[in-house]
Structure formats: C-alpha cells, structure tokens
Motif scaffolding. Structure first.
Motif, PDB file in Angstrom:
ATOM      1  N   THR A  53      14.046  97.593  76.948  1.00 34.99           N
ATOM      2  CA  THR A  53      14.021  96.745  78.134  1.00 34.99           C
ATOM      3  C   THR A  53      13.982  95.292  77.684  1.00 34.99           C
ATOM      4  O   THR A  53      13.105  94.891  76.918  1.00 34.99           O
ATOM      5  CB  THR A  53      12.789  97.054  79.001  1.00 34.99           C
ATOM      6  N   LEU A  54      14.938  94.513  78.169  1.00 38.39           N
ATOM      7  CA  LEU A  54      14.988  93.089  77.867  1.00 38.39           C
ATOM      8  C   LEU A  54      14.237  92.353  78.961  1.00 38.39           C
ATOM      9  O   LEU A  54      14.530  92.527  80.143  1.00 38.39           O
ATOM     10  CB  LEU A  54      16.440  92.620  77.804  1.00 38.39           C
ATOM     11  N   VAL A  55      13.256  91.546  78.578  1.00 39.34           N
ATOM     12  CA  VAL A  55      12.454  90.786  79.533  1.00 39.34           C
ATOM     13  C   VAL A  55      12.654  89.307  79.238  1.00 39.34           C
ATOM     14  O   VAL A  55      12.284  88.817  78.176  1.00 39.34           O
ATOM     15  CB  VAL A  55      10.953  91.144  79.452  1.00 39.34           C
ATOM     16  N   ILE A  56      13.251  88.593  80.203  1.00 34.53           N
ATOM     17  CA  ILE A  56      13.467  87.159  80.090  1.00 34.53           C
ATOM     18  C   ILE A  56      12.416  86.488  80.964  1.00 34.53           C
ATOM     19  O   ILE A  56      12.268  86.825  82.141  1.00 34.53           O
ATOM     20  CB  ILE A  56      14.878  86.770  80.546  1.00 34.53           C
ATOM     21  N   THR A  57      11.668  85.548  80.378  1.00 36.93           N
ATOM     22  CA  THR A  57      10.572  84.890  81.087  1.00 36.93           C
ATOM     23  C   THR A  57      10.811  83.374  81.093  1.00 36.93           C
ATOM     24  O   THR A  57      11.253  82.806  80.102  1.00 36.93           O
ATOM     25  CB  THR A  57       9.243  85.185  80.377  1.00 36.93           C
ATOM     26  N   ALA A  58      10.512  82.756  82.229  1.00 38.77           N
ATOM     27  CA  ALA A  58      10.598  81.298  82.357  1.00 38.77           C
ATOM     28  C   ALA A  58       9.412  80.820  83.183  1.00 38.77           C
ATOM     29  O   ALA A  58       9.046  81.451  84.173  1.00 38.77           O
ATOM     30  CB  ALA A  58      11.908  80.894  83.035  1.00 38.77           C
ATOM     31  N   VAL A  95      13.177  88.136  84.525  1.00 41.52           N
ATOM     32  CA  VAL A  95      14.408  88.892  84.725  1.00 41.52           C
ATOM     33  C   VAL A  95      14.304  90.070  83.774  1.00 41.52           C
ATOM     34  O   VAL A  95      14.030  89.886  82.581  1.00 41.52           O
ATOM     35  CB  VAL A  95      15.653  88.039  84.393  1.00 41.52           C
ATOM     36  N   VAL A  96      14.494  91.286  84.283  1.00 44.31           N
ATOM     37  CA  VAL A  96      14.355  92.491  83.469  1.00 44.31           C
ATOM     38  C   VAL A  96      15.663  93.258  83.495  1.00 44.31           C
ATOM     39  O   VAL A  96      16.271  93.423  84.557  1.00 44.31           O
ATOM     40  CB  VAL A  96      13.201  93.381  84.007  1.00 44.31           C
ATOM     41  N   ALA A  97      16.106  93.720  82.306  1.00 42.80           N
ATOM     42  CA  ALA A  97      17.353  94.478  82.219  1.00 42.80           C
ATOM     43  C   ALA A  97      17.185  95.624  81.229  1.00 42.80           C
ATOM     44  O   ALA A  97      16.584  95.459  80.164  1.00 42.80           O
ATOM     45  CB  ALA A  97      18.497  93.580  81.776  1.00 42.80           C
ATOM     46  N   ASP A  98      17.721  96.785  81.580  1.00 37.51           N
ATOM     47  CA  ASP A  98      17.703  97.942  80.687  1.00 37.51           C
ATOM     48  C   ASP A  98      18.933  97.879  79.786  1.00 37.51           C
ATOM     49  O   ASP A  98      20.057  98.074  80.238  1.00 37.51           O
ATOM     50  CB  ASP A  98      17.706  99.234  81.492  1.00 37.51           C
ATOM     51  N   VAL A  99      18.707  97.585  78.516  1.00 38.56           N
ATOM     52  CA  VAL A  99      19.797  97.529  77.542  1.00 38.56           C
ATOM     53  C   VAL A  99      19.538  98.530  76.413  1.00 38.56           C
ATOM     54  O   VAL A  99      19.938  98.317  75.269  1.00 38.56           O
ATOM     55  CB  VAL A  99      19.975  96.090  76.990  1.00 38.56           C
ATOM     56  N   SER A 100      18.890  99.638  76.756  1.00 36.82           N
ATOM     57  CA  SER A 100      18.467 100.617  75.755  1.00 36.82           C
ATOM     58  C   SER A 100      19.627 101.283  75.016  1.00 36.82           C
ATOM     59  O   SER A 100      19.442 101.804  73.924  1.00 36.82           O
ATOM     60  CB  SER A 100      17.584 101.685  76.405  1.00 36.82           C
ATOM     61  N   GLN A 101      20.823 101.253  75.584  1.00 39.35           N
ATOM     62  CA  GLN A 101      21.963 101.885  74.927  1.00 39.35           C
ATOM     63  C   GLN A 101      22.598 100.987  73.859  1.00 39.35           C
ATOM     64  O   GLN A 101      23.536 101.395  73.190  1.00 39.35           O
ATOM     65  CB  GLN A 101      23.011 102.329  75.949  1.00 39.35           C
ATOM     66  N   PHE A 102      22.052  99.767  73.683  1.00 43.08           N
ATOM     67  CA  PHE A 102      22.608  98.813  72.724  1.00 43.08           C
ATOM     68  C   PHE A 102      21.600  98.516  71.618  1.00 43.08           C
ATOM     69  O   PHE A 102      20.397  98.585  71.834  1.00 43.08           O
ATOM     70  CB  PHE A 102      22.985  97.498  73.422  1.00 43.08           C
ATOM     71  N   GLU A 103      22.112  98.156  70.459  1.00 45.53           N
ATOM     72  CA  GLU A 103      21.267  97.724  69.345  1.00 45.53           C
ATOM     73  C   GLU A 103      20.964  96.233  69.521  1.00 45.53           C
ATOM     74  O   GLU A 103      21.786  95.491  70.076  1.00 45.53           O
ATOM     75  CB  GLU A 103      21.984  97.961  68.013  1.00 45.53           C
ATOM     76  N   PRO A 104      19.808  95.754  69.037  1.00 47.04           N
ATOM     77  CA  PRO A 104      19.459  94.334  69.211  1.00 47.04           C
ATOM     78  C   PRO A 104      20.547  93.343  68.771  1.00 47.04           C
ATOM     79  O   PRO A 104      20.780  92.358  69.482  1.00 47.04           O
ATOM     80  CB  PRO A 104      18.174  94.187  68.391  1.00 47.04           C
ATOM     81  N   THR A 112      12.208  88.814  75.262  1.00 42.81           N
ATOM     82  CA  THR A 112      11.709  89.820  74.330  1.00 42.81           C
ATOM     83  C   THR A 112      12.400  91.128  74.642  1.00 42.81           C
ATOM     84  O   THR A 112      12.800  91.384  75.781  1.00 42.81           O
ATOM     85  CB  THR A 112      10.185  90.011  74.445  1.00 42.81           C
ATOM     86  N   LEU A 113      12.528  91.950  73.622  1.00 47.33           N
ATOM     87  CA  LEU A 113      13.122  93.274  73.762  1.00 47.33           C
ATOM     88  C   LEU A 113      12.062  94.298  73.410  1.00 47.33           C
ATOM     89  O   LEU A 113      11.528  94.286  72.296  1.00 47.33           O
ATOM     90  CB  LEU A 113      14.335  93.405  72.837  1.00 47.33           C
ATOM     91  N   THR A 114      11.730  95.168  74.365  1.00 42.94           N
ATOM     92  CA  THR A 114      10.702  96.171  74.113  1.00 42.94           C
ATOM     93  C   THR A 114      11.287  97.304  73.262  1.00 42.94           C
ATOM     94  O   THR A 114      12.506  97.447  73.140  1.00 42.94           O
ATOM     95  CB  THR A 114      10.157  96.772  75.422  1.00 42.94           C
TER      96      THR A 114
END
Length: 80
Positions: free
Chosen positions: A72-77, A10-19, A66-68
């Motif tokens: 980009t947030l990448v959720i892996t299962a 699952v990939v999501a663009d969360v670049s406008q937010f801090e970790p 992981t957060l690149t």
C-alpha cells in the motif's frame, strides 16, 4: 484524498508492482502515481496510473510517501 488530523492522505494499492517500478511525482498541487510491470521479453504486462489534486491548504513542501510491506502506497501532505 482524505483529511486526517493536520494531514491529507492519498492511499493506493500497488501490491502487484515492485518498489523500483513505482514513480510518484508532484507538480502544482497534483500528485501522480505511475507503475509499470515489464515482462522478461520486454513487453509491458501491467500498468497503474492515478492522478489527484491536493486541497489548496496543502503545504507542497511537506509531501512524502511510504510503501508498506503489504504494497500500500501512502502519500502524506501537511495542511497549512
């Protein structure tokens, strides 16, 4: 959710937010991403919410994220 080899992603663009502003939770084969940006005066100025259901053959204990550097947030299962 997209299949890639023996994993789902699952990939999501969360670049406008801090970790620290990003929260990922899993429950009953569901993944929820929530992010909230708070202005200096304490008001919420931006939010992001995304929920999805993982396929039935997902190993629930294998979910990781992981957060690149690009935000980009990448959720892996893993698939069973």
């Amino acid at each position: 959710v997209r299949a890639q080899g023996d994993t789902y992603q699952v990939v999501a663009d969360v670049s406008q937010f801090e970790p620290p502003d990003i929260v990922v939770t899993t429950s009953n084969s569901h993944v929820a991403i929530q992010a909230e940006k708070v202005a200096e005066d304490g008001t919420v100025c931006d939010t992001f919410t995304h929920k999805c259901q993982l396929p039935e053959d997902t190993d629930p204990l294998s979910v990781s994220c992981t957060l690149t550097e690009a935000g980009t947030l990448v959720i892996t299962a893993r698939r069973r």
